[in-house]
Design an enzyme around this catalytic site. Sequence first.
Site, PDB file in Angstrom:
ATOM      1  N   HIS A 192       0.846  -1.199   0.000  1.00 52.16           N
ATOM      2  CA  HIS A 192       0.000   0.000   0.000  1.00 52.16           C
ATOM      3  C   HIS A 192       0.874   1.239   0.000  1.00 52.16           C
ATOM      4  O   HIS A 192       1.919   1.258   0.633  1.00 52.16           O
ATOM      5  CB  HIS A 192      -0.908   0.030   1.237  1.00 52.16           C
ATOM      6  CG  HIS A 192      -2.090   0.933   1.061  1.00 52.16           C
ATOM      7  ND1 HIS A 192      -1.994   2.296   1.181  1.00 52.16           N
ATOM      8  CD2 HIS A 192      -3.363   0.665   0.729  1.00 52.16           C
ATOM      9  CE1 HIS A 192      -3.188   2.832   0.947  1.00 52.16           C
ATOM     10  NE2 HIS A 192      -4.026   1.877   0.666  1.00 52.16           N
ATOM     11  N   ASP A 244      -7.742  -5.530   0.436  1.00 55.97           N
ATOM     12  CA  ASP A 244      -8.258  -6.505  -0.535  1.00 55.97           C
ATOM     13  C   ASP A 244      -7.907  -7.948  -0.212  1.00 55.97           C
ATOM     14  O   ASP A 244      -8.384  -8.872  -0.864  1.00 55.97           O
ATOM     15  CB  ASP A 244      -7.710  -6.164  -1.940  1.00 55.97           C
ATOM     16  CG  ASP A 244      -8.434  -4.945  -2.512  1.00 55.97           C
ATOM     17  OD1 ASP A 244      -7.806  -3.891  -2.645  1.00 55.97           O
ATOM     18  OD2 ASP A 244      -9.658  -5.060  -2.768  1.00 55.97           O
TER      19      ASP A 244
HETATM   20  C1  SDX Z   1      -6.584  -0.261  -2.926  1.00 55.80           C
HETATM   21  O1  SDX Z   1      -4.855   4.398  -2.350  1.00 55.80           O
HETATM   22  C2  SDX Z   1      -5.692   3.708  -1.614  1.00 55.80           C
HETATM   23  O2  SDX Z   1      -5.962   4.025  -0.509  1.00 55.80           O
HETATM   24  C3  SDX Z   1      -6.245   2.476  -2.290  1.00 55.80           C
HETATM   25  C4  SDX Z   1      -7.173   1.656  -1.416  1.00 55.80           C
HETATM   26  C5  SDX Z   1      -8.406   2.434  -1.034  1.00 55.80           C
HETATM   27  O3  SDX Z   1      -8.995   2.138  -0.005  1.00 55.80           O
HETATM   28  O4  SDX Z   1      -8.823   3.288  -1.871  1.00 55.80           O
HETATM   29  O5  SDX Z   1      -6.485   1.242  -0.249  1.00 55.80           O
HETATM   30  C6  SDX Z   1      -7.667   0.415  -2.153  1.00 55.80           C
HETATM   31  O6  SDX Z   1      -6.386   0.049  -4.074  1.00 55.80           O
HETATM   32  C7  SDX Z   1      -5.720  -1.298  -2.225  1.00 55.80           C
HETATM   33  C8  SDX Z   1      -4.557  -1.811  -3.132  1.00 55.80           C
HETATM   34  C9  SDX Z   1      -5.120  -2.943  -4.011  1.00 55.80           C
HETATM   35  N1  SDX Z   1      -4.067  -3.340  -4.991  1.00 55.80           N
HETATM   36  C10 SDX Z   1      -3.338  -4.469  -4.851  1.00 55.80           C
HETATM   37  O7  SDX Z   1      -3.392  -5.221  -3.855  1.00 55.80           O
HETATM   38  C11 SDX Z   1      -2.394  -4.740  -6.014  1.00 55.80           C
HETATM   39  C12 SDX Z   1      -1.022  -5.179  -5.469  1.00 55.80           C
HETATM   40  N2  SDX Z   1      -0.420  -4.013  -4.747  1.00 55.80           N
HETATM   41  C13 SDX Z   1       0.569  -3.244  -5.499  1.00 55.80           C
HETATM   42  O8  SDX Z   1       0.179  -3.008  -6.865  1.00 55.80           O
HETATM   43  C14 SDX Z   1       1.026  -1.995  -4.752  1.00 55.80           C
HETATM   44  O9  SDX Z   1       1.339  -2.370  -3.472  1.00 55.80           O
HETATM   45  C15 SDX Z   1       0.114  -0.772  -4.663  1.00 55.80           C
HETATM   46  C16 SDX Z   1      -0.378  -0.330  -5.982  1.00 55.80           C
HETATM   47  C17 SDX Z   1      -1.042  -1.061  -3.756  1.00 55.80           C
HETATM   48  C18 SDX Z   1       0.939   0.339  -4.030  1.00 55.80           C
HETATM   49  O10 SDX Z   1       1.961   0.580  -4.884  1.00 55.80           O
HETATM   50  P1  SDX Z   1       3.074   1.709  -4.617  1.00 55.80           P
HETATM   51  O11 SDX Z   1       2.858   2.398  -3.309  1.00 55.80           O
HETATM   52  O12 SDX Z   1       3.139   2.550  -5.832  1.00 55.80           O
HETATM   53  O13 SDX Z   1       4.342   0.885  -4.387  1.00 55.80           O
HETATM   54  P2  SDX Z   1       5.380   0.518  -5.537  1.00 55.80           P
HETATM   55  O14 SDX Z   1       4.639  -0.107  -6.689  1.00 55.80           O
HETATM   56  O15 SDX Z   1       6.200   1.739  -5.804  1.00 55.80           O
HETATM   57  O16 SDX Z   1       6.275  -0.598  -4.849  1.00 55.80           O
HETATM   58  C19 SDX Z   1       7.290  -0.250  -3.913  1.00 55.80           C
HETATM   59  C20 SDX Z   1       8.136  -1.501  -3.819  1.00 55.80           C
HETATM   60  C21 SDX Z   1       8.500  -2.082  -5.184  1.00 55.80           C
HETATM   61  O17 SDX Z   1       9.684  -2.818  -5.009  1.00 55.80           O
HETATM   62  P3  SDX Z   1      11.074  -2.197  -5.580  1.00 55.80           P
HETATM   63  O18 SDX Z   1      10.849  -1.970  -7.082  1.00 55.80           O
HETATM   64  O19 SDX Z   1      11.264  -0.887  -4.831  1.00 55.80           O
HETATM   65  O20 SDX Z   1      12.094  -3.256  -5.297  1.00 55.80           O
HETATM   66  O21 SDX Z   1       7.394  -2.540  -3.155  1.00 55.80           O
HETATM   67  C22 SDX Z   1       7.184  -3.604  -4.094  1.00 55.80           C
HETATM   68  C23 SDX Z   1       7.429  -3.046  -5.478  1.00 55.80           C
HETATM   69  O22 SDX Z   1       7.824  -4.105  -6.346  1.00 55.80           O
HETATM   70  N3  SDX Z   1       5.774  -4.003  -3.954  1.00 55.80           N
HETATM   71  C24 SDX Z   1       5.358  -5.267  -3.983  1.00 55.80           C
HETATM   72  C25 SDX Z   1       3.975  -5.210  -3.821  1.00 55.80           C
HETATM   73  N4  SDX Z   1       3.584  -3.932  -3.709  1.00 55.80           N
HETATM   74  C26 SDX Z   1       4.706  -3.194  -3.782  1.00 55.80           C
HETATM   75  N5  SDX Z   1       6.035  -6.435  -4.141  1.00 55.80           N
HETATM   76  C27 SDX Z   1       5.297  -7.559  -4.128  1.00 55.80           C
HETATM   77  N6  SDX Z   1       3.949  -7.582  -3.979  1.00 55.80           N
HETATM   78  C28 SDX Z   1       3.266  -6.436  -3.815  1.00 55.80           C
HETATM   79  N7  SDX Z   1       1.947  -6.467  -3.666  1.00 55.80           N
END
Ligand code: SDX
Length: 380
Positions: A262, A316
Amino acid sequence: ARTGIELRPGLDGVPATQSAICDIDGEQGLLTYRGYPMQDLAANSSFLETAFLLIWGELPSRDQLAEFEHAVQMHRRVSFRVRDMMKCFPASGHPMDALQSSAASLGLFYSRRAIDDPQYVYDAVVRLIAKIPTMVAAFQLIRKGQDPIQPRDDLAYSANFLYMLTEREPDPLAARIFDRCLMLHAEHSLNASTFSARVTASTLTDPYAVVASAVGTLAGPLHGGANEDVLAMLEEVGTAENAGAYLDEAMAAKRKIMGFGHREYKVKDPRAVILQALVEEMFARFGHDELYDVAVAIEREAESRLGPKGIYPNVDFYSGLVYRKLGIPRDLFTPVFAIARVAGWLAHWREQLGANRIFRPSQIYSGSQLRAWMPIDERV
Ligand code: SDX
């Protein structure tokens, strides 16, 4: 390029507005709606009472709540014109496209009277909160080739939605648990769909267009729909014993684990904590679902693998298990998210009207410099 202002992709960390609606402490894992902790609301409130709090800023008195609940109950029905329009949608259409179209169509029926008229605001809030569940349920029955069924005035908000969707009156505990799920999903500060709502609201367009804009944004797989992907993941993993190997393989392939991570939370999402308790309450009463054992194993195995990076279950991760037990079709999980989040979108719509400043950020131009016209015969 304008000096001194560096580009912030995705507006990461940029305060784009000032708001009094919801506060998130991502380090402590605290979520408050108008200052009330989520845990207290989930234990004591209802979705409609929470919606009132979000939109008007205070918990309603007994009379205010009774009047709001009655108004919502009286506005659940949707014009036959909208239902007939929905019968023209292809049954294979994406449910969020159907919801966006039908929500926007409401604007055709209600004048764009002065939106600074408190009565107009109240009426629009009541209509959208009352009619979106009816449209989601209608879409489900229509795509099965059936006529949608009318709301039942003797059923409370959440029970009535489950009735219209499944054609069966739900068990009171199931309705209560669903109502708590709606509260948990009602608002979350400036997530993508709420930001869309604020930008749209800032042009002073009507609230139906504001909600349609937000629905379209929530439909994107990076925002809504992760709970569907979580169930698919749990089914792919199959058994608790496979959880560790699955995570190792996914991480080696740089695949994100759905329902994890998140932008704000660097600990387990407080909503996931509450949803997990609701899952256990559901299964204790209505029977176990072995996918839950897989989910618990995934969370346990992810602790050492993703925990150090501050990546934990988000809202989720467990919600899909509740909805599956309630008999909600998987591709309606995001429309259910929209039913809840419309309360937050409307709270931000109302707050934006007060801010009264159209969103118009700047950019850093990276295109071609000035150049002369080129006649078509001279082009390569
Ligand atoms: C919702 O904004 C909100 O509040 C949204 C929400 C709401 O109530 O409205 O909370 C609802 O959308 C919840 C999120 C649902 N989505 C998912 O579960 C999809 C999987 N999650 C990821 O796509 C991600 O965690 C996000 C989109 C939720 C957040 O992404 P960020 O903050 O942009 O983080 P990032 O993509 O920049 O990642 C930072 C690092 C990366 O690693 P590095 O490249 O730095 O090595 O963390 C890693 C990412 O690869 N990472 C994950 C991960 N999420 C981030 N690695 C593995 N699994 C994951 N789920």
